[in-house]
Design a protein around this motif. Structure first.
Motif: not given
Length: 417
Positions: A131-134, A155-158, A171-174, A178-185
């Motif tokens: 369960r993650t924030t992103t 603007g998403l990481p590689l 380690t936590s991927v979050d 970015p905080a708006d990862f879901e929206n960007r994806v």
């Protein structure tokens, strides 16, 4: 001097423990792909074979479709150790081939409290993810189908690559997203899958509320079909030990488990590697979404009930088709754009003459850009290229397309019933 391993994964000696900066650098390297990753190597996703732990697995003859359930990895229940939940999840997910029967590999003592509510439901096919924030792990299969250029555009990481199903997290991927990862994806996925939905008409030609555009952005809609495609790829792989024969599954009461056999686990492998393979998996995902005609039914229903508000101001073949149907009548006049002479002709009472241009209720049918084209043409700017330049276009193509639409509207408006 004895060498040991720090919990970060870095080597540690008796006189040197990794610094926070070294740990951070190591973990970033573990998460991120090099910027030089080629189109033949990126994007990538892979699977780990259960044969590392099991010689035999239970394989249902009719696997139930999997569902994703999120669980917190941190915190242990009473009497549990810190790693009990992560290790149990890794073991559970590695048994993806067992599908709804994987619960039978666990004793009561082996199931941590966080998983017990699901496991106690019996034969259910569930994939556990952290369960993650992103929501990275939930949408991992979709994210790792996106090309390098698409990720950069939004603007998403590689990230290095994705493992399906989830096994372990160091380690936590979050912290790297970015905080708006879901929206960007969501936007990145929609841009990539769009050409499979409405070929020839760009996404920008539709309003933000267009039903098909909303569907393209809905990651939860695309997760089941991409998961089904992943499992089809894996089920086509050979087994690790071909000498292990498929047999009935014995139960403690002397009976056998109906609808299942024991077999050697399948090999692990890349699910896709490189843009070409990822593009093919995306196409298969769209096909899977329409396996029962559901996607095709949605698209057809939307096309059949389109309204003007579904489109933006950008031209598209879809809008042209819509307007052709909306304004379709048998043409009785030929529409031309001509300059009026000094003699003002007789017009109807609803018209208004301004300079040499006759305005009528017809102009109300045109949008702002179309009215500008008409006014410029009549004001002495007779070349389409000049009109395009004044309105800020790089070439005459947009003006030609607008003129075609204006002619259709004029023909429909002035036609004698």
């Amino acid at each position: 001097m004895a060498d040991t391993t720090h919990r970060s994964g870095l080597p540690m000696t008796d006189d040197h423990e990794p610094t926070a900066e070294e740990i951070e650098a190591f973990q970033r390297e573990d998460f991120f792909a090099p910027l030089s990753a080629s189109a033949d190597e990126y994007p990538r996703a892979w699977n780990q074979s259960a044969a590392f732990i099991y010689k035999r697995i239970v394989r249902p003859l009719a696997p139930a479709p999997p569902e994703y359930v999120t669980l917190p990895l941190l915190g242990a229940g009473i009497g549990e150790r810190q790693w009990d939940v992560p290790l149990a999840i890794a073991k559970w997910n590695m048994l993806w081939e067992a599908a709804q029967f994987r619960r039978r590999f666990f004793s009561e003592e082996e199931i941590p409290g966080a998983m017990r509510e699901i496991a106690d439901r019996g034969d259910v096919n569930v994939v556990f993810v952290p369960r993650t924030t992103t929501r990275y792990y939930e949408y991992l299969p979709l994210f790792h189908l996106l090309s390098h250029s698409t990720l950069e555009r939004y603007g998403l990481p590689l990230l290095r690559g994705g493992q399906w199903p989830f096994l372990i997290e160091s380690t936590s991927v979050d912290r790297y997203l970015p905080a708006d990862f879901e929206n960007r994806v969501s936007h990145a996925w929609a841009s990539a899958v769009w050409r499979h939905l409405i070929p020839g008409s760009p996404q920008r030609a539709f309003s933000a509320s267009d039903p098909i555009r909303l569907l393209a952005h809905n990651l939860d809609f695309w997760l089941p079909p991409v998961t089904a495609v992943i499992q089809e790829i894996l089920r086509a792989l050979p087994v690790v030990d071909a000498t292990v024969a498929e047999e009935a599954v014995p139960l403690d009461d002397g009976t056998v488990l109906e609808g299942a056999v024991t077999a050697s686990p399948r090999m692990g492998s890349d699910l896709w590697r490189g843009e070409a393979e990822a593009a093919e998996v995306m196409r298969l995902t769209v096909d899977q979404a329409d396996a029962d005609g559901r996607l095709r039914g949605i698209l057809d229903a939307v096309r059949s009930h389109r309204v003007e508000d579904d489109f933006s101001e950008h031209w598209s073949y879809a809008r042209e088709d819509f307007e052709r149907k909306l304004y379709h009548k048998r043409s009785k006049i030929k529409v031309r754009f001509v300059e009026l002479t000094d003699t003002i002709p007789v017009q109807g009472p609803e018209t208004e003459v301004e300079a040499n241009l006759v305005f009528s209720d017809f102009l109300a049918l045109l949008d702002e850009r179309e009215r500008q084209v008409v006014i410029l043409l009549h004001s002495g700017v007779t070349r389409i290229g000049e009109v395009a330049s004044i309105l800020g276009y790089k070439n005459h193509s947009p003006i030609s397309k607008r003129l075609a639409r204006i002619r259709k509207k004029a023909a429909a408006y002035f036609e004698v019933p």
